[in-house]
Design an enzyme around this catalytic site. Structure first.
Site, PDB file in Angstrom:
ATOM      1  N   SER A 181      35.970  41.531  36.753  1.00 46.98           N
ATOM      2  CA  SER A 181      34.719  42.122  37.547  1.00 46.98           C
ATOM      3  C   SER A 181      34.309  43.074  36.741  1.00 46.98           C
ATOM      4  O   SER A 181      33.661  43.026  35.634  1.00 46.98           O
ATOM      5  CB  SER A 181      34.778  42.104  39.336  1.00 46.98           C
ATOM      6  OG  SER A 181      33.830  42.997  39.730  1.00 46.98           O
ATOM      7  N   THR A 182      33.811  44.445  37.148  1.00 50.54           N
ATOM      8  CA  THR A 182      33.300  46.171  36.554  1.00 50.54           C
ATOM      9  C   THR A 182      34.054  46.013  34.933  1.00 50.54           C
ATOM     10  O   THR A 182      35.746  46.024  35.156  1.00 50.54           O
ATOM     11  CB  THR A 182      33.481  46.840  37.386  1.00 50.54           C
ATOM     12  OG1 THR A 182      33.198  46.803  38.067  1.00 50.54           O
ATOM     13  CG2 THR A 182      32.891  47.679  36.231  1.00 50.54           C
ATOM     14  N   HIS A 207      32.293  38.189  38.314  1.00 51.74           N
ATOM     15  CA  HIS A 207      31.493  38.350  39.351  1.00 51.74           C
ATOM     16  C   HIS A 207      30.325  39.121  39.025  1.00 51.74           C
ATOM     17  O   HIS A 207      29.713  39.948  37.969  1.00 51.74           O
ATOM     18  CB  HIS A 207      32.242  40.275  39.941  1.00 51.74           C
ATOM     19  CG  HIS A 207      33.349  39.874  41.113  1.00 51.74           C
ATOM     20  ND1 HIS A 207      34.183  40.512  40.962  1.00 51.74           N
ATOM     21  CD2 HIS A 207      33.880  38.231  41.825  1.00 51.74           C
ATOM     22  CE1 HIS A 207      35.054  39.978  41.700  1.00 51.74           C
ATOM     23  NE2 HIS A 207      35.075  38.968  41.696  1.00 51.74           N
ATOM     24  N   MET A 300      36.883  46.588  39.555  1.00 52.44           N
ATOM     25  CA  MET A 300      37.189  46.862  41.498  1.00 52.44           C
ATOM     26  C   MET A 300      37.883  45.901  42.269  1.00 52.44           C
ATOM     27  O   MET A 300      37.315  45.124  42.625  1.00 52.44           O
ATOM     28  CB  MET A 300      35.615  47.898  41.492  1.00 52.44           C
ATOM     29  CG  MET A 300      35.509  48.489  42.379  1.00 52.44           C
ATOM     30  SD  MET A 300      36.560  50.248  42.079  1.00 52.44           S
ATOM     31  CE  MET A 300      36.204  51.458  43.571  1.00 52.44           C
ATOM     32  N   ASP A 303      39.945  41.514  44.471  1.00 50.33           N
ATOM     33  CA  ASP A 303      39.414  39.680  44.795  1.00 50.33           C
ATOM     34  C   ASP A 303      40.910  39.332  43.436  1.00 50.33           C
ATOM     35  O   ASP A 303      40.644  39.847  42.349  1.00 50.33           O
ATOM     36  CB  ASP A 303      37.947  39.485  44.501  1.00 50.33           C
ATOM     37  CG  ASP A 303      37.793  38.320  44.222  1.00 50.33           C
ATOM     38  OD1 ASP A 303      38.297  37.754  45.140  1.00 50.33           O
ATOM     39  OD2 ASP A 303      36.680  37.455  44.089  1.00 50.33           O
TER      40      ASP A 303
END
Length: 361
Positions: A181-182, A207, A300, A303
């Site tokens: 993600s991030t 993401h 972050m 998930d």
């Protein structure tokens, strides 16, 4: 606790007003500046430097990417790109991510007032995530009341857990499943560009909003020896190919005889994401078992943590990116905490884990 100081840089007065209102509604976030272009931003930043910057990419006098590169060279700061959801905009946004931006928030061309109520949570979550970025790692890798929080669904909402799940026997076909993600766009670039053409098939959830994943995949495809593309329903998972889940869709692995394919489907948000890493990992646990390697990288939230544990219980090998090399050590940390991780390694070692653990030399 000190509030998160945010600067908004966008040439639209309406965007500045609406986004500013969203930020000011969130506890612990303070709107420090809202300016029309990067040159004004530079002047304001001499007075007070923000913790997070929300940045448009197409602006007069200086474009957002030039400004971003200047910031990263002088004083690295977490930047969230606020971009219109278009194919053309997606290409520009990919350049911004490559220059060091940590995530993307999409803004509509019309109906900005609806954005206030519909996307407030996403915007606020992006700012909070950006504020937790490891700025040192970022630098090293760069050339009113809050909105109600919706129920956090698990992977059961898309793929119910199997009551009689058993580890699958090993076969010659292997699969690598990656969730991030991030900070993941640059991390994935580092991993995938290091892989040779002879590599097990790879399935990825990063993401990212819809329309942006296609541009992201196209960019990586031009940089990598392996083929990288946005997944389509029914695509076969092949050696030397990496499939990236489309933004706004879930991606699941399935097995037909000796072959692996992906299903790209609609469904509810899982862990507040679509695509969800947990959904992918659960499907890999079910259909690949011991023939898979699960990798969870910078990001972050949590998930993928539950899904990675399911993969490990199904006999898969599991790896996490270590804290030192993560931009945000959230998803890997939670996966380690839950017992889903066999081994944590630096980002620069993940390509070797893919090759060594899956028997490719």
């Amino acid at each position: 606790m000190k509030p998160i100081d945010v600067m908004v840089v966008d040439d639209s007065a309406v965007v500045r007003k609406v986004v500013g209102a969203v930020l000011e509604s969130a506890p612990g976030i303070r709107l420090l500046h809202a300016v029309a272009d990067p040159l004004l931003a530079i002047e304001r930043m001499k007075q007070a430097w923000p913790d997070v910057i929300l940045l448009d990419v197409e602006m007069p006098r200086m474009d957002g990417i030039t400004f971003l590169r200047k910031i990263m060279a002088e004083r690295p700061t977490p930047v969230v790109i606020c971009s219109t959801l278009t194919e053309k905009g997606a290409e520009t946004t990919m350049a911004a991510l490559a220059a060091g931006a940590v995530s993307i928030i999409t803004k509509p061309k019309l109906g900005l007032k609806d954005f206030l109520s519909e996307s407030a949570e996403e915007l606020i979550a992006a700012v909070r995530a950006a504020s937790q970025v490891n700025v040192r790692r970022l630098a090293a890798r760069v050339p009113s009341a809050p909105a109600p929080v919706p129920a956090k669904l698990s992977a059961d909402a898309v793929l119910p857990a199997a009551a009689d799940a058993r580890p699958l026997l090993r076969t010659t076909e292997r699969v690598v499943a990656i969730g991030t993600s991030t900070g993941g766009t640059l991390a994935l670039e580092e991993v995938l560009t290091a892989l040779p053409r002879v590599t097990p098939g790879i399935v990825i959830v990063q993401h990212m909003p819809e329309k942006f994943t296609a541009a992201f995949a196209d960019r990586l495809n031009g940089l990598c020896q392996i083929e990288v593309r946005e997944a389509r329903h029914g695509d076969r998972v092949l050696p030397g190919r990496a499939l990236i889940a489309p933004g706004g869709k879930h991606m699941l692995l399935r097995r037909d005889g000796a072959n692996y394919h992906v299903d790209v489907i609609d469904g509810p948000l899982v862990n507040r994401h679509r695509p969800s890493v947990d959904v992918l990992f659960r499907s890999v646990a079910r259909h690949a078992g011991a023939n898979a390697l699960g990798i969870i990288m910078t990001g972050m939230g949590d998930d993928g943590a539950a899904g990675l544990l399911e993969m490990r219980k199904a006999g898969a090998r599991t790896v996490a990116q270590d804290e030192e090399s993560c931009v945000v050590y959230g998803m890997p940390k939670e996966a380690v905490k839950r017992g889903g991780v066999e081994k944590s390694v630096p980002l620069k070692a993940i390509d070797r884990e893919i090759l060594q653990q899956l028997g490719v030399r």
